[in-house]
Design a protein around this motif. Structure first.
Motif, PDB file in Angstrom:
ATOM      1  N   PRO A   8     -43.824 -14.411 -19.035  1.00  0.00           N
ATOM      2  CA  PRO A   8     -42.516 -14.048 -20.661  1.00  0.00           C
ATOM      3  C   PRO A   8     -43.034 -13.286 -21.644  1.00  0.00           C
ATOM      4  N   PRO A   9     -42.353 -12.523 -22.296  1.00  0.00           N
ATOM      5  CA  PRO A   9     -43.151 -10.808 -23.593  1.00  0.00           C
ATOM      6  C   PRO A   9     -43.533 -11.356 -24.607  1.00  0.00           C
ATOM      7  N   GLN A  10     -43.189 -13.238 -25.075  1.00  0.00           N
ATOM      8  CA  GLN A  10     -43.740 -13.789 -26.138  1.00  0.00           C
ATOM      9  C   GLN A  10     -45.085 -13.920 -26.709  1.00  0.00           C
ATOM     10  N   GLY A  11     -45.853 -13.825 -25.614  1.00  0.00           N
ATOM     11  CA  GLY A  11     -47.398 -13.915 -26.070  1.00  0.00           C
ATOM     12  C   GLY A  11     -48.263 -15.004 -26.394  1.00  0.00           C
ATOM     13  N   ASP A  12     -47.174 -15.968 -24.772  1.00  0.00           N
ATOM     14  CA  ASP A  12     -48.428 -16.679 -24.900  1.00  0.00           C
ATOM     15  C   ASP A  12     -49.086 -17.222 -24.368  1.00  0.00           C
ATOM     16  N   SER A  13     -49.469 -18.727 -24.357  1.00  0.00           N
ATOM     17  CA  SER A  13     -51.141 -18.897 -23.868  1.00  0.00           C
ATOM     18  C   SER A  13     -50.767 -19.162 -22.528  1.00  0.00           C
ATOM     19  N   SER A  14     -49.797 -19.210 -21.540  1.00  0.00           N
ATOM     20  CA  SER A  14     -49.697 -18.905 -20.307  1.00  0.00           C
ATOM     21  C   SER A  14     -48.842 -17.855 -19.898  1.00  0.00           C
ATOM     22  N   PHE A  15     -48.674 -16.999 -19.181  1.00  0.00           N
ATOM     23  CA  PHE A  15     -48.494 -15.547 -18.812  1.00  0.00           C
ATOM     24  C   PHE A  15     -48.427 -14.899 -17.188  1.00  0.00           C
ATOM     25  N   VAL A  16     -47.979 -15.055 -17.224  1.00  0.00           N
ATOM     26  CA  VAL A  16     -48.284 -13.306 -15.580  1.00  0.00           C
ATOM     27  C   VAL A  16     -48.275 -12.271 -15.676  1.00  0.00           C
ATOM     28  N   VAL A  17     -49.677 -11.610 -15.540  1.00  0.00           N
ATOM     29  CA  VAL A  17     -49.436  -9.997 -15.387  1.00  0.00           C
ATOM     30  C   VAL A  17     -49.004  -9.232 -14.234  1.00  0.00           C
ATOM     31  N   MET A  18     -48.304  -8.684 -14.240  1.00  0.00           N
ATOM     32  CA  MET A  18     -47.557  -8.514 -12.762  1.00  0.00           C
ATOM     33  C   MET A  18     -48.776  -7.457 -12.374  1.00  0.00           C
ATOM     34  N   THR A  19     -48.823  -7.039 -11.245  1.00  0.00           N
ATOM     35  CA  THR A  19     -50.131  -6.310  -9.978  1.00  0.00           C
ATOM     36  C   THR A  19     -49.229  -5.639  -9.135  1.00  0.00           C
ATOM     37  N   ASN A  20     -48.343  -6.087  -8.594  1.00  0.00           N
ATOM     38  CA  ASN A  20     -47.409  -6.117  -6.954  1.00  0.00           C
ATOM     39  C   ASN A  20     -46.497  -6.127  -7.214  1.00  0.00           C
ATOM     40  N   TYR A  21     -45.105  -5.436  -6.441  1.00  0.00           N
ATOM     41  CA  TYR A  21     -43.854  -6.166  -6.929  1.00  0.00           C
ATOM     42  C   TYR A  21     -43.526  -5.835  -5.087  1.00  0.00           C
ATOM     43  N   ILE A  22     -42.189  -5.967  -5.233  1.00  0.00           N
ATOM     44  CA  ILE A  22     -41.081  -6.089  -4.304  1.00  0.00           C
ATOM     45  C   ILE A  22     -39.685  -5.218  -4.909  1.00  0.00           C
ATOM     46  N   ILE A  23     -39.180  -4.396  -5.108  1.00  0.00           N
ATOM     47  CA  ILE A  23     -37.832  -3.736  -5.233  1.00  0.00           C
ATOM     48  C   ILE A  23     -37.135  -4.208  -4.505  1.00  0.00           C
ATOM     49  N   THR A  24     -35.391  -4.317  -4.618  1.00  0.00           N
ATOM     50  CA  THR A  24     -34.686  -4.371  -3.706  1.00  0.00           C
ATOM     51  C   THR A  24     -33.463  -3.803  -5.255  1.00  0.00           C
ATOM     52  N   ASN A  68     -46.055 -16.212  -7.076  1.00  0.00           N
ATOM     53  CA  ASN A  68     -45.029 -14.703  -6.664  1.00  0.00           C
ATOM     54  C   ASN A  68     -43.582 -15.506  -7.369  1.00  0.00           C
ATOM     55  N   PHE A  69     -42.762 -14.645  -7.705  1.00  0.00           N
ATOM     56  CA  PHE A  69     -41.915 -15.223  -8.739  1.00  0.00           C
ATOM     57  C   PHE A  69     -40.273 -13.939  -8.440  1.00  0.00           C
ATOM     58  N   ARG A  70     -39.646 -14.587  -8.513  1.00  0.00           N
ATOM     59  CA  ARG A  70     -38.506 -13.531  -9.077  1.00  0.00           C
ATOM     60  C   ARG A  70     -37.629 -12.765 -10.081  1.00  0.00           C
ATOM     61  N   TYR A  71     -37.695 -11.733 -10.389  1.00  0.00           N
ATOM     62  CA  TYR A  71     -37.017 -11.371 -11.785  1.00  0.00           C
ATOM     63  C   TYR A  71     -35.486 -10.043 -11.405  1.00  0.00           C
ATOM     64  N   ALA A  72     -34.645 -10.979 -11.818  1.00  0.00           N
ATOM     65  CA  ALA A  72     -33.758  -9.573 -11.844  1.00  0.00           C
ATOM     66  C   ALA A  72     -33.246  -9.266 -13.108  1.00  0.00           C
ATOM     67  N   LYS A  73     -32.685  -7.731 -12.598  1.00  0.00           N
ATOM     68  CA  LYS A  73     -32.700  -7.243 -14.205  1.00  0.00           C
ATOM     69  C   LYS A  73     -31.278  -7.133 -13.806  1.00  0.00           C
ATOM     70  N   THR A  86     -31.197  -5.614 -10.520  1.00  0.00           N
ATOM     71  CA  THR A  86     -31.969  -5.052  -9.420  1.00  0.00           C
ATOM     72  C   THR A  86     -33.330  -6.320  -9.863  1.00  0.00           C
ATOM     73  N   LEU A  87     -33.252  -6.393  -8.218  1.00  0.00           N
ATOM     74  CA  LEU A  87     -34.450  -7.589  -7.980  1.00  0.00           C
ATOM     75  C   LEU A  87     -36.129  -7.014  -7.811  1.00  0.00           C
ATOM     76  N   LEU A  88     -36.496  -7.613  -8.098  1.00  0.00           N
ATOM     77  CA  LEU A  88     -38.192  -7.634  -8.415  1.00  0.00           C
ATOM     78  C   LEU A  88     -38.660  -8.779  -7.848  1.00  0.00           C
ATOM     79  N   LYS A  89     -39.383  -8.757  -7.017  1.00  0.00           N
ATOM     80  CA  LYS A  89     -40.362 -10.156  -6.336  1.00  0.00           C
ATOM     81  C   LYS A  89     -41.987  -9.364  -6.708  1.00  0.00           C
ATOM     82  N   VAL A  90     -42.159 -10.366  -8.174  1.00  0.00           N
ATOM     83  CA  VAL A  90     -42.885 -10.120  -8.629  1.00  0.00           C
ATOM     84  C   VAL A  90     -44.454 -10.520  -7.948  1.00  0.00           C
ATOM     85  N   PHE A  91     -45.186  -9.892  -8.192  1.00  0.00           N
ATOM     86  CA  PHE A  91     -46.556 -11.006  -7.869  1.00  0.00           C
ATOM     87  C   PHE A  91     -48.025 -10.515  -9.013  1.00  0.00           C
ATOM     88  N   GLY A  92     -47.937 -11.420  -9.727  1.00  0.00           N
ATOM     89  CA  GLY A  92     -49.149 -11.317 -10.533  1.00  0.00           C
ATOM     90  C   GLY A  92     -50.215 -11.650 -10.866  1.00  0.00           C
TER      91      GLY A  92
END
Length: 394
Positions: A92-108, A292-297, A308-314
């Motif tokens: 998440p964008p809040q600056g937590d002690s546990s987070f994911v940095v996206m490095t690859n993705y599949i976009i639909t 990986n996880f999925r994220y939708a906008k 827009t669906l993103l399958k995020v690899f990070g």
């Protein structure tokens, strides 16, 4: 009866008993005794006081962690250029002690709610009878309508259409530039028992230093800014491999402090551990590799809800704070000394066993160590009998 009770109470309160000591001149027993005492002394000094620091009390910290990523990514997929900033690739964008940095993705893109066929290879069919209407499949994308699509020979589903096709993971990873992102860690710890609060922005780390420093285990061990590629390398992973399918890395901030010296010497150390990922370097056959996880906008287009669906690899980063502070305390010191003195009694027990049960003159030593008395009569040759006889003569 009253006289007996009075004498018993008098003997209890006004008599003192002391153990009988026998001085034994035996080299073997003397050597065994001194060796055991030397071993006990080495244990007390070496293990209890030096290694375990038994003269100090301990405390663990209450901590908080804030993080901030910086860096810009660039992709060019089929001629479509795009720039990715922190708001796009950190979850998440809040600056937590546990987070994911996206490095690859599949976009639909452009998905909308409707009816469409499943992907080839999932829920294949030859007629409508093969598609059970109103049911869900664990590996499917939606609600089956009971219709077999003649073009794809797959069952039709009510879902977000077109359904996602994630069979082919981009290789090389689309956001390989993430290797140059930087991570800023701000950590504060409080040791409540000792009343000490510290921050990883220790003495000498100011705004000028932070603007130009980059963490290096050897040259800049206290710099709180880390390059993502260096974090992956220090954790034992290959960046391109973990960037493709994702993984998890733990950053341990270690506060091991001795408050018997100046507080300014209480400084953190950083350690990096690969927690999950790098399938090619361990077991290529294992299932569900990476992270990986999925994220939708969601958005509206011509009053039609779409997404827009993103399958995020990070790379998932978990920042773990571990702490242990010590300070001199008289109570654990006396406890350690007292227990050590008690252990010295082991030498006496062992030597007594050797004297009374192992040496050839064990019967002689038994007679010297123990004095036997008869409760029904007294030997006139004993010391007590001699004393009593002399008093009667007077």
């Amino acid at each position: 009866m009253k006289c007996q009770i009075t004498n018993a109470l008098s003997d209890f309160f006004f008599e003192y008993e002391t153990p009988r000591q026998v001085l034994v001149r035996n080299r073997r027993v003397g050597v065994v005794c001194r060796l055991i005492q030397l071993g006990v002394l080495a244990y007390i000094i070496g293990w209890v006081f030096i290694y375990e620091k038994g003269y100090q009390s301990t405390d663990t910290a209450v901590s908080s962690v804030f993080t901030k990523m910086k860096g810009v990514g660039y992709t060019n997929v089929t001629g479509e250029e795009r720039v990715w900033d922190v708001a796009d690739y950190v979850f998440p964008p809040q600056g937590d002690s546990s987070f994911v940095v996206m490095t690859n993705y599949i976009i639909t893109e452009g998905q909308k709610m409707g009816k469409c066929p499943e992907l080839p290879g999932k829920h294949n069919c030859s007629s409508d009878a093969d598609c059970e209407g109103g049911s869900f499949k664990r590996t499917g994308h939606g609600h089956m309508t009971g219709v077999c699509d003649n073009a794809t020979k797959t069952c039709e589903v009510l879902a977000w259409c077109p359904v996602e096709n994630d069979h082919n993971i981009p290789d090389p990873p689309l956001l390989k530039s993430a290797e140059n992102y930087t991570l800023f860690i701000k950590n504060s710890v409080t040791f409540p028992i000792f009343g000490v609060t510290r921050s990883n922005l220790v003495e000498g780390i100011d705004a000028t230093y932070i603007n130009k420093c980059l963490h290096n285990t050897r040259d800049s061990p206290l710099c709180p800014i880390f390059r993502l590629g260096d974090i992956v390398k220090e954790s034992g992973f290959n960046f391109e491999t973990i960037a493709k399918v994702g993984g998890a890395i733990g950053i341990v901030v270690d506060w091991t402090c001795n408050f018997d010296v100046d507080v300014k010497y209480c400084k953190p150390t950083y350690n990096f551990h690969g927690l999950y990922g790098n399938p090619s370097e361990t077991d290529k056959a294992r299932a569900s590799v990476g992270y990986n996880f999925r994220y939708a906008k969601h958005y509206m287009e011509d009053k039609v809800p779409k997404r827009t669906l993103l399958k995020v690899f990070g790379i998932r980063i978990d920042i773990i704070v571990q702490s242990l502070a010590r300070k001199f305390d008289i109570i654990p010191t006396l406890t350690a000394i007292g227990s050590g003195v008690g252990i010295f009694g082991v030498a006496t027990v062992v030597c007594d066993l050797v004297l009374l049960y192992l040496l050839p003159k064990r019967e002689f030593y038994k007679n010297m160590k123990f004095k036997y008395t008869d409760t029904h009569g007294q030997d006139p040759d004993s010391e007590a009998g001699s004393t009593e006889t002399e008093e009667s003569k007077k």
